[in-house]
Design a protein around this motif. Structure first.
Motif, PDB file in Angstrom:
ATOM      1  N   ILE A  20       0.833  -1.204   0.000  1.00 43.83           N
ATOM      2  CA  ILE A  20       0.000   0.000   0.000  1.00 43.83           C
ATOM      3  C   ILE A  20       0.868   1.255   0.000  1.00 43.83           C
ATOM      4  O   ILE A  20       0.529   2.272  -0.623  1.00 43.83           O
ATOM      5  N   LYS A  21       2.022   1.205   0.685  1.00 38.80           N
ATOM      6  CA  LYS A  21       2.911   2.375   0.668  1.00 38.80           C
ATOM      7  C   LYS A  21       3.446   2.643  -0.732  1.00 38.80           C
ATOM      8  O   LYS A  21       3.554   3.806  -1.154  1.00 38.80           O
ATOM      9  N   ALA A  22       3.771   1.581  -1.460  1.00 35.21           N
ATOM     10  CA  ALA A  22       4.245   1.754  -2.837  1.00 35.21           C
ATOM     11  C   ALA A  22       3.135   2.338  -3.713  1.00 35.21           C
ATOM     12  O   ALA A  22       3.379   3.225  -4.552  1.00 35.21           O
ATOM     13  N   ILE A  23       1.887   1.860  -3.516  1.00 32.61           N
ATOM     14  CA  ILE A  23       0.769   2.367  -4.310  1.00 32.61           C
ATOM     15  C   ILE A  23       0.490   3.828  -3.978  1.00 32.61           C
ATOM     16  O   ILE A  23       0.278   4.660  -4.868  1.00 32.61           O
ATOM     17  N   LEU A  24       0.518   4.161  -2.677  1.00 32.94           N
ATOM     18  CA  LEU A  24       0.268   5.548  -2.282  1.00 32.94           C
ATOM     19  C   LEU A  24       1.332   6.486  -2.861  1.00 32.94           C
ATOM     20  O   LEU A  24       1.013   7.584  -3.337  1.00 32.94           O
ATOM     21  N   GLN A  25       2.579   6.054  -2.810  1.00 30.34           N
ATOM     22  CA  GLN A  25       3.648   6.895  -3.348  1.00 30.34           C
ATOM     23  C   GLN A  25       3.501   7.082  -4.850  1.00 30.34           C
ATOM     24  O   GLN A  25       3.735   8.171  -5.389  1.00 30.34           O
TER      25      GLN A  25
ATOM     26  N   GLU B  37       0.763   9.511  -5.418  1.00 29.44           N
ATOM     27  CA  GLU B  37       1.219  10.812  -4.945  1.00 29.44           C
ATOM     28  C   GLU B  37       2.126  11.478  -5.989  1.00 29.44           C
ATOM     29  O   GLU B  37       1.938  12.655  -6.343  1.00 29.44           O
ATOM     30  N   ASP B  38       3.105  10.731  -6.476  1.00 29.24           N
ATOM     31  CA  ASP B  38       4.027  11.277  -7.482  1.00 29.24           C
ATOM     32  C   ASP B  38       3.284  11.706  -8.738  1.00 29.24           C
ATOM     33  O   ASP B  38       3.566  12.767  -9.325  1.00 29.24           O
ATOM     34  N   LYS B  39       2.318  10.868  -9.143  1.00 29.78           N
ATOM     35  CA  LYS B  39       1.555  11.187 -10.364  1.00 29.78           C
ATOM     36  C   LYS B  39       0.728  12.452 -10.159  1.00 29.78           C
ATOM     37  O   LYS B  39       0.650  13.311 -11.054  1.00 29.78           O
TER      38      LYS B  39
ATOM     39  N   PRO C 127      -2.794  -1.589  10.733  1.00 30.36           N
ATOM     40  CA  PRO C 127      -2.441  -0.170  10.589  1.00 30.36           C
ATOM     41  C   PRO C 127      -1.361   0.063   9.545  1.00 30.36           C
ATOM     42  O   PRO C 127      -0.455  -0.753   9.369  1.00 30.36           O
ATOM     43  N   VAL C 128      -1.478   1.179   8.851  1.00 28.10           N
ATOM     44  CA  VAL C 128      -0.471   1.627   7.889  1.00 28.10           C
ATOM     45  C   VAL C 128      -0.084   3.053   8.276  1.00 28.10           C
ATOM     46  O   VAL C 128      -0.959   3.913   8.437  1.00 28.10           O
ATOM     47  N   ARG C 129       1.202   3.303   8.418  1.00 23.56           N
ATOM     48  CA  ARG C 129       1.686   4.653   8.723  1.00 23.56           C
ATOM     49  C   ARG C 129       2.424   5.191   7.503  1.00 23.56           C
ATOM     50  O   ARG C 129       3.307   4.528   6.969  1.00 23.56           O
ATOM     51  N   TYR C 130       2.032   6.388   7.110  1.00 24.97           N
ATOM     52  CA  TYR C 130       2.582   6.932   5.866  1.00 24.97           C
ATOM     53  C   TYR C 130       2.743   8.445   6.012  1.00 24.97           C
ATOM     54  O   TYR C 130       1.808   9.156   6.391  1.00 24.97           O
ATOM     55  N   LYS C 131       3.945   8.929   5.699  1.00 21.25           N
ATOM     56  CA  LYS C 131       4.205  10.364   5.692  1.00 21.25           C
ATOM     57  C   LYS C 131       3.872  10.913   4.313  1.00 21.25           C
ATOM     58  O   LYS C 131       4.592  10.659   3.346  1.00 21.25           O
ATOM     59  N   MET C 132       2.796  11.662   4.228  1.00 17.50           N
ATOM     60  CA  MET C 132       2.343  12.164   2.933  1.00 17.50           C
ATOM     61  C   MET C 132       3.217  13.319   2.447  1.00 17.50           C
ATOM     62  O   MET C 132       3.685  14.148   3.246  1.00 17.50           O
ATOM     63  N   ALA C 133       3.414  13.341   1.153  1.00 15.97           N
ATOM     64  CA  ALA C 133       4.203  14.415   0.537  1.00 15.97           C
ATOM     65  C   ALA C 133       3.451  15.734   0.626  1.00 15.97           C
ATOM     66  O   ALA C 133       2.219  15.784   0.506  1.00 15.97           O
ATOM     67  N   GLN C 134       4.204  16.804   0.840  1.00 14.79           N
ATOM     68  CA  GLN C 134       3.640  18.148   0.919  1.00 14.79           C
ATOM     69  C   GLN C 134       3.985  18.934  -0.347  1.00 14.79           C
ATOM     70  O   GLN C 134       5.053  18.767  -0.922  1.00 14.79           O
ATOM     71  N   VAL C 135       3.059  19.757  -0.769  1.00 20.23           N
ATOM     72  CA  VAL C 135       3.270  20.620  -1.934  1.00 20.23           C
ATOM     73  C   VAL C 135       2.987  22.061  -1.513  1.00 20.23           C
ATOM     74  O   VAL C 135       1.996  22.342  -0.818  1.00 20.23           O
ATOM     75  N   PHE C 136       3.861  22.957  -1.938  1.00 17.45           N
ATOM     76  CA  PHE C 136       3.690  24.384  -1.630  1.00 17.45           C
ATOM     77  C   PHE C 136       3.063  25.088  -2.819  1.00 17.45           C
ATOM     78  O   PHE C 136       3.553  25.005  -3.951  1.00 17.45           O
TER      79      PHE C 136
ATOM     80  N   ARG D  19      -6.481  13.539  -4.219  1.00 16.84           N
ATOM     81  CA  ARG D  19      -6.466  12.523  -5.279  1.00 16.84           C
ATOM     82  C   ARG D  19      -7.251  11.283  -4.895  1.00 16.84           C
ATOM     83  O   ARG D  19      -7.939  10.701  -5.731  1.00 16.84           O
ATOM     84  N   LEU D  20      -7.167  10.865  -3.634  1.00 12.96           N
ATOM     85  CA  LEU D  20      -7.813   9.611  -3.219  1.00 12.96           C
ATOM     86  C   LEU D  20      -8.995   9.838  -2.278  1.00 12.96           C
ATOM     87  O   LEU D  20      -9.505   8.882  -1.678  1.00 12.96           O
ATOM     88  N   GLU D  21      -9.442  11.082  -2.143  1.00  8.78           N
ATOM     89  CA  GLU D  21     -10.608  11.402  -1.311  1.00  8.78           C
ATOM     90  C   GLU D  21     -10.471  10.797   0.093  1.00  8.78           C
ATOM     91  O   GLU D  21     -11.370  10.134   0.606  1.00  8.78           O
ATOM     92  N   ILE D  22      -9.332  11.021   0.712  1.00 16.09           N
ATOM     93  CA  ILE D  22      -9.063  10.491   2.051  1.00 16.09           C
ATOM     94  C   ILE D  22      -9.859  11.278   3.080  1.00 16.09           C
ATOM     95  O   ILE D  22      -9.841  12.508   3.084  1.00 16.09           O
ATOM     96  N   ILE D  23     -10.556  10.563   3.959  1.00 16.70           N
ATOM     97  CA  ILE D  23     -11.349  11.218   5.005  1.00 16.70           C
ATOM     98  C   ILE D  23     -10.394  11.844   6.015  1.00 16.70           C
ATOM     99  O   ILE D  23      -9.558  11.143   6.603  1.00 16.70           O
ATOM    100  N   PRO D  24     -10.452  13.140   6.245  1.00 19.39           N
ATOM    101  CA  PRO D  24      -9.506  13.780   7.170  1.00 19.39           C
ATOM    102  C   PRO D  24      -9.812  13.460   8.628  1.00 19.39           C
ATOM    103  O   PRO D  24     -10.959  13.191   8.996  1.00 19.39           O
ATOM    104  N   TYR D  25      -8.767  13.476   9.430  1.00 22.01           N
ATOM    105  CA  TYR D  25      -8.860  13.351  10.889  1.00 22.01           C
ATOM    106  C   TYR D  25      -9.453  12.031  11.378  1.00 22.01           C
ATOM    107  O   TYR D  25      -9.934  11.946  12.496  1.00 22.01           O
TER     108      TYR D  25
END
Length: 374
Positions: A40-45, A48-50, A81-90, A104-110
């Motif tokens: 899942i981390k590989a898929i998320l990355q 994210e890159d795309k 559980p999956v822990r993932y540091k999401m990339a930030q964009v300025f 991109r993936l409609e992640i439910i916040p919080y």
């Protein structure tokens, strides 16, 4: 449709002796959370890159990578559980930092628990208490949301996806109906008091069949309402209990053979004569309520036999099919979901897919495995 290729290399330590097929399955089961975590981390990355590259291509010079979160975001999934540091964009124009993966993936916040992870505990809660659903899910999967979290999502699911269709215009003919009192809860868990609730097992084509157990129980209540206490009721109750109908059970009926139709016909006539004997003993001047009740009751007690004589099998003699469900719902607030889960289990998967918002899903196209002994 885009294709995403992920190459995974797995290395296993193979014991020299004692390995069985079950040992392989058990080991893979234990390793599955770790494998899925890396996947899942590989898929998320990849997503994210795309997403970042698409932003840069559509708005040249506006967006720039800005590292990753200081603390990993925790997602609790059906495999752990999956822990993932999401990339930030300025965003240079807006002067703000954001996470493209959230959009991109409609992640439910919080929220740690994503809806995908709740199929097991919410499904368990339909049949068990919230506390037992938590314990049973944790026993099977190794982790589970708390009972309060399960309760919250059950309410959310019922309110968003669990509405039952409007049936008032359908020409139902009720087979059997029963009722009970339930404790209702408000939106914040406060008590709304006890209310009457009635359930019906119904069909557009079935004929009425009275519950013989309720007929026997309610007779004493009506005699009391006519002014006769327990000892004064005994002669009439003995007449009621002498009616062959009240000697029967579903188990006995289901062992009646098809060639015994003559015996069933004789039994019906004996039941009718016995009911008439009881009705004659109920003087309408002294027993107005009890007499009317038995007259009406005796008219709708033979459907069970008529169906069998028509070759349609035995239908229920009592409302136990309804009452067994009452024990699950008293003091509970998930009635709309319970209907679907218990009576329409094939619709449960559709309901759940609607709730978690599956429009499209990631599909495994092909899978290849290569191996080498090291």
């Amino acid at each position: 449709m885009d294709e995403l290729e992920i190459k995974i290399t797995l290395r296993f330590k193979i014991p020299e002796n004692g390995l069985t097929l079950n040992g392989i399955f058990y080991g893979l089961g234990k390793d599955n959370p770790n494998l899925m975590n890396h996947l899942i981390k590989a898929i998320l990355q990849a997503f994210e890159d795309k997403a970042i590259e698409e932003l840069k291509a559509c708005h040249p010079g506006r967006y720039a990578r800005n590292g990753r979160q200081n603390r990993a975001r925790k997602f609790i999934t059906s495999f752990g559980p999956v822990r993932y540091k999401m990339a930030q964009v300025f965003d240079k124009r807006g002067g703000k930092i954001f996470y493209p993966l959230l959009r991109r993936l409609e992640i439910i916040p919080y929220k740690q628990y994503q809806r995908e992870a709740l199929a097991a505990p919410v499904g368990q809660a339909i049949h068990l208490s919230y506390r037992m659903a938590e314990k049973e899910t944790a026993r099977i999967t190794g982790s589970a949301p708390s009972k309060s979290t399960i309760h919250h999502y059950v309410q959310e699911l019922a309110e968003t996806c669990g509405r039952w269709p409007y049936y008032k215009t359908r020409p139902f003919r009720f087979l059997m109906v029963d009722g009970t009192k339930v404790n209702l809860q408000g939106t914040r868990g406060e008590s709304l008091g006890k209310k009457n609730m009635r359930w019906a097992l119904a069909s557009e084509g079935m004929r009425l069949q009275r519950c013989y157990w309720h007929g026997k129980r309610d007779f004493s209540i009506l005699l009391f309402q006519d002014g006769f206490k327990k000892k004064e009721q005994e002669p009439l109750r003995e007449l009621l209990e002498s009616i062959p109908l009240f000697w029967l059970s579903q188990h006995v009926l289901e062992h009646v053979l098809p060639q015994e139709k003559e015996l069933v016909t004789e039994l019906i006539e004996e039941i009718k004569v016995s009911f008439q004997r009881l009705i004659d003993a109920l003087d309408p001047e002294y027993y107005p309520k009890a007499r009317v009740y038995i007259e009406n009751f005796s008219k709708n007690i033979y459907t069970v036999f008529e169906y069998w004589l028509e070759g349609k099998g035995w239908i229920p003699l009592t409302t136990n099919a309804i009452e067994s469900i009452f024990s699950r719902i008293v003091n509970r607030n998930w009635l709309m979901l319970a209907f679907r889960k218990i009576y329409q289990p094939k619709l449960w998967d559709n309901l759940w897919e609607q709730y978690i918002g599956i429009h499209n899903r990631l599909m495994l196209n092909t899978i290849e495995a290569t191996y080498a002994w090291i």
